[in-house]
Design an enzyme around this catalytic site. Structure first.
Site, PDB file in Angstrom:
ATOM      1  N   ARG A  46       0.847  -1.206   0.000  1.00 39.77           N
ATOM      2  CA  ARG A  46       0.000   0.000   0.000  1.00 39.77           C
ATOM      3  C   ARG A  46       0.878   1.249   0.000  1.00 39.77           C
ATOM      4  O   ARG A  46       0.585   2.240  -0.669  1.00 39.77           O
ATOM      5  CB  ARG A  46      -0.935   0.014   1.220  1.00 39.77           C
ATOM      6  CG  ARG A  46      -1.557   1.395   1.451  1.00 39.77           C
ATOM      7  CD  ARG A  46      -2.808   1.390   2.304  1.00 39.77           C
ATOM      8  NE  ARG A  46      -2.708   0.669   3.549  1.00 39.77           N
ATOM      9  CZ  ARG A  46      -2.068   1.099   4.651  1.00 39.77           C
ATOM     10  NH1 ARG A  46      -1.429   2.254   4.656  1.00 39.77           N
ATOM     11  NH2 ARG A  46      -2.056   0.369   5.737  1.00 39.77           N
ATOM     12  N   TYR A  98     -15.180  17.588 -16.132  1.00 44.04           N
ATOM     13  CA  TYR A  98     -15.656  16.212 -16.218  1.00 44.04           C
ATOM     14  C   TYR A  98     -16.745  15.999 -15.152  1.00 44.04           C
ATOM     15  O   TYR A  98     -16.594  16.438 -14.003  1.00 44.04           O
ATOM     16  CB  TYR A  98     -14.462  15.257 -16.004  1.00 44.04           C
ATOM     17  CG  TYR A  98     -14.881  13.833 -15.794  1.00 44.04           C
ATOM     18  CD1 TYR A  98     -15.596  13.154 -16.780  1.00 44.04           C
ATOM     19  CD2 TYR A  98     -14.578  13.163 -14.624  1.00 44.04           C
ATOM     20  CE1 TYR A  98     -15.999  11.845 -16.592  1.00 44.04           C
ATOM     21  CE2 TYR A  98     -14.973  11.845 -14.428  1.00 44.04           C
ATOM     22  CZ  TYR A  98     -15.691  11.202 -15.415  1.00 44.04           C
ATOM     23  OH  TYR A  98     -16.091   9.906 -15.221  1.00 44.04           O
ATOM     24  N   ASP A 170      -6.061  19.711 -15.250  1.00 42.55           N
ATOM     25  CA  ASP A 170      -6.329  18.338 -15.694  1.00 42.55           C
ATOM     26  C   ASP A 170      -5.892  18.259 -17.154  1.00 42.55           C
ATOM     27  O   ASP A 170      -6.481  18.891 -18.030  1.00 42.55           O
ATOM     28  CB  ASP A 170      -7.831  18.027 -15.550  1.00 42.55           C
ATOM     29  CG  ASP A 170      -8.166  16.591 -15.923  1.00 42.55           C
ATOM     30  OD1 ASP A 170      -7.436  15.995 -16.736  1.00 42.55           O
ATOM     31  OD2 ASP A 170      -9.174  16.072 -15.421  1.00 42.55           O
ATOM     32  N   LYS A 195      -6.827   7.012 -19.779  1.00 39.16           N
ATOM     33  CA  LYS A 195      -7.018   7.503 -21.133  1.00 39.16           C
ATOM     34  C   LYS A 195      -5.715   7.401 -21.940  1.00 39.16           C
ATOM     35  O   LYS A 195      -5.191   6.325 -22.077  1.00 39.16           O
ATOM     36  CB  LYS A 195      -7.558   8.941 -21.057  1.00 39.16           C
ATOM     37  CG  LYS A 195      -8.694   9.117 -20.017  1.00 39.16           C
ATOM     38  CD  LYS A 195      -9.886   8.290 -20.383  1.00 39.16           C
ATOM     39  CE  LYS A 195     -11.141   8.448 -19.585  1.00 39.16           C
ATOM     40  NZ  LYS A 195     -11.246   8.497 -18.197  1.00 39.16           N
TER      41      LYS A 195
HETATM   42  C1  LIG Z   1     -10.914  14.918 -18.196  1.00 41.01           C
HETATM   43  C2  LIG Z   1     -11.122  13.792 -17.225  1.00 41.01           C
HETATM   44  N1  LIG Z   1     -10.586  13.887 -15.999  1.00 41.01           N
HETATM   45  C3  LIG Z   1     -10.743  12.909 -15.083  1.00 41.01           C
HETATM   46  C4  LIG Z   1     -11.482  11.763 -15.368  1.00 41.01           C
HETATM   47  C5  LIG Z   1     -11.647  10.701 -14.326  1.00 41.01           C
HETATM   48  O1  LIG Z   1     -10.797   9.617 -14.594  1.00 41.01           O
HETATM   49  P1  LIG Z   1     -11.100   8.092 -14.163  1.00 41.01           P
HETATM   50  O2  LIG Z   1     -12.267   7.629 -14.957  1.00 41.01           O
HETATM   51  O3  LIG Z   1      -9.810   7.390 -14.486  1.00 41.01           O
HETATM   52  O4  LIG Z   1     -11.403   8.106 -12.709  1.00 41.01           O
HETATM   53  C6  LIG Z   1     -12.040  11.626 -16.633  1.00 41.01           C
HETATM   54  C7  LIG Z   1     -12.818  10.418 -16.969  1.00 41.01           C
HETATM   55  O5  LIG Z   1     -13.423  10.297 -18.014  1.00 41.01           O
HETATM   56  C8  LIG Z   1     -11.868  12.663 -17.586  1.00 41.01           C
HETATM   57  O6  LIG Z   1     -12.406  12.593 -18.819  1.00 41.01           O
END
Ligand SMILES: Cc1ncc(COP(=O)(O)O)c(C=O)c1O
Length: 379
Positions: A46, A98, A170, A195
């Site tokens: 962990r 998001y 982000d 992604k």
């Molecule tokens: C721009 C963006 N940030 C964060 C996330 C969250 O990521 P996760 O699905 O890996 O938790 C997403 C998910 O689609 C996203 O499109």
């Protein structure tokens, strides 16, 4: 070394014990102590493990940060960034973030006394008027998901510095190959590694990348205390995916531009949102802070009925949440990724019922376009 070389070699060294060119998956929960307080650098998975440490080195290098910490998902990474905030602290966020970030802030973190304001961060004047004496963080997505609006990162960094607030970016939609927010003054960069960084749709993961050691200590404390650090197998998969990030992004970027141009000229498409088109309202910002426009496109087919029929008829493109994989994925944000946003908020920020989001993959671009065309014909 260049980006592609770093992606293949930093944190990706051969295994010193055996010479294996690919380091093994350390699928173990604990590590023996030679004696009390003496070990080989790891004690419990962990807290840390070799696959995590390796991936964190690669991700920090590619983003141009000093350190990185990886988590079980993008949301776990974003949650870790918000956690050091205290009751009474205020955060200004891009209004079209998001949907998961919207849900985390408005339905969970708000109960811990943290205040959130959502504004169109592509307009610096709106951000300035949203700032308060207790604003501790500016949190932006550029491009935004799914409206593809851009925010000038350097301008936001200036506003954050004036207030001694943090600027968090982000960078999921572009990856460090196409945009490096630290070069424009960001303090923290986050990713859903699910992604582009992994790129093969076979793992979830998130990353927090930092350039200050006090921030890094806070995030590492959270990672080992709250226990959402990424497991060995997932770290291994994402490390493998990262080796091809540069070539994948080149192809994503080329395919994205070709598909966007095609859709823009299509009679069944009302509007295309893509930073690479000169009609995009922040095209100049894209040219300033992005190495390319990328492969995320959204476009309006006019109505929910048309969108449903279009999505029903695609054959090569897969109707699925997520993005950034080698395969082309298509979705309807209003009913899928952004369903947790109230309808009036969705409408205000431009997530109409007919808005389709496309994550253009790296298949042959003619095949992608042919599939979109035959489905649009039936819409
Ligand atoms: C721009 C963006 N940030 C964060 C996330 C969250 O990521 P996760 O699905 O890996 O938790 C997403 C998910 O689609 C996203 O499109």
């Amino acid at each position: 070394m260049g980006f592609a070389t770093d992606a293949i070699h930093v944190g990706q060294e051969p295994d010193p014990a055996t010479g294996a060119i690919v380091a093994p998956i350390y699928q173990t929960s604990t590590y023996i102590n030679e004696e009390v307080g003496k070990n080989k650098g790891y004690d419990y998975a962990r807290t840390n493990h070799p696959n995590r440490k390796a991936l964190e080195r690669t991700v920090a290098k590619l983003e141009g940060g000093k350190s990185a910490y990886v988590f079980t998902s993008g949301m776990a990474a974003i949650d870790a960034v918000f956690r050091p905030l205290r009751p009474g602290d205020h955060v200004v966020l891009s209004e079209a973030v998001y949907g998961g970030v919207y849900r985390l802030s408005t339905q969970l973190l708000v109960h811990f006394g943290i205040e959130f304001s959502f504004v169109d961060t592509s307009e610096p004047a709106l951000v300035m008027s949203a700032l308060r004496p207790n604003t501790k963080m500016l949190y932006i997505e550029s491009p935004t998901n799914p409206t593809m609006r851009l925010t000038d990162i350097a301008v936001m960094a200036g506003l954050a510095n004036d207030r001694r607030a943090m600027l968090v970016v982000d960078n999921t939609f572009l990856s460090p190959y196409l945009q490096r927010p630290f070069e424009f003054g960001a303090h923290i960069v986050v990713h859903s590694m699910t992604k582009y960084l992994n790129g093969h749709s076979d793992s979830t993961g998130g990353a927090v990348i930092l350039n200050r050691s006090d921030d890094a200590e806070r995030i590492y404390f959270l990672q080992r205390s709250a226990g959402a650090g990424l497991a060995p197998m997932d770290c291994f998969l994402i490390s493998r995916g990262l080796k091809t990030l540069a070539v994948r992004m080149l192809q994503h970027n080329a395919n994205g531009q070709a598909v966007a141009r095609h859709l823009d000229a299509h009679p069944k498409v009302k509007k295309v949102f893509y930073p690479g088109l000169s009609s995009h309202p922040q095209h100049d910002i894209a040219r300033k802070q992005q190495k390319g426009p990328g492969a995320m496109i959204s476009f309006d087919v006019g109505s929910l009925e048309a969108a449903r029929s279009f999505l029903h008829n695609v054959k090569l493109c897969s109707l699925a949440e997520s993005l950034g994989g080698v395969e082309t994925l298509i979705s309807l944000p209003g009913l899928m990724t952004h369903a947790s946003m109230p309808k009036e908020v969705r409408e205000r920020i431009g997530i109409t019922d007919g808005l389709v989001r496309l994550s253009v993959g790296i298949e042959d671009v003619d095949d992608i376009i042919a599939d979109l065309d035959q489905a649009l014909l039936q819409a």
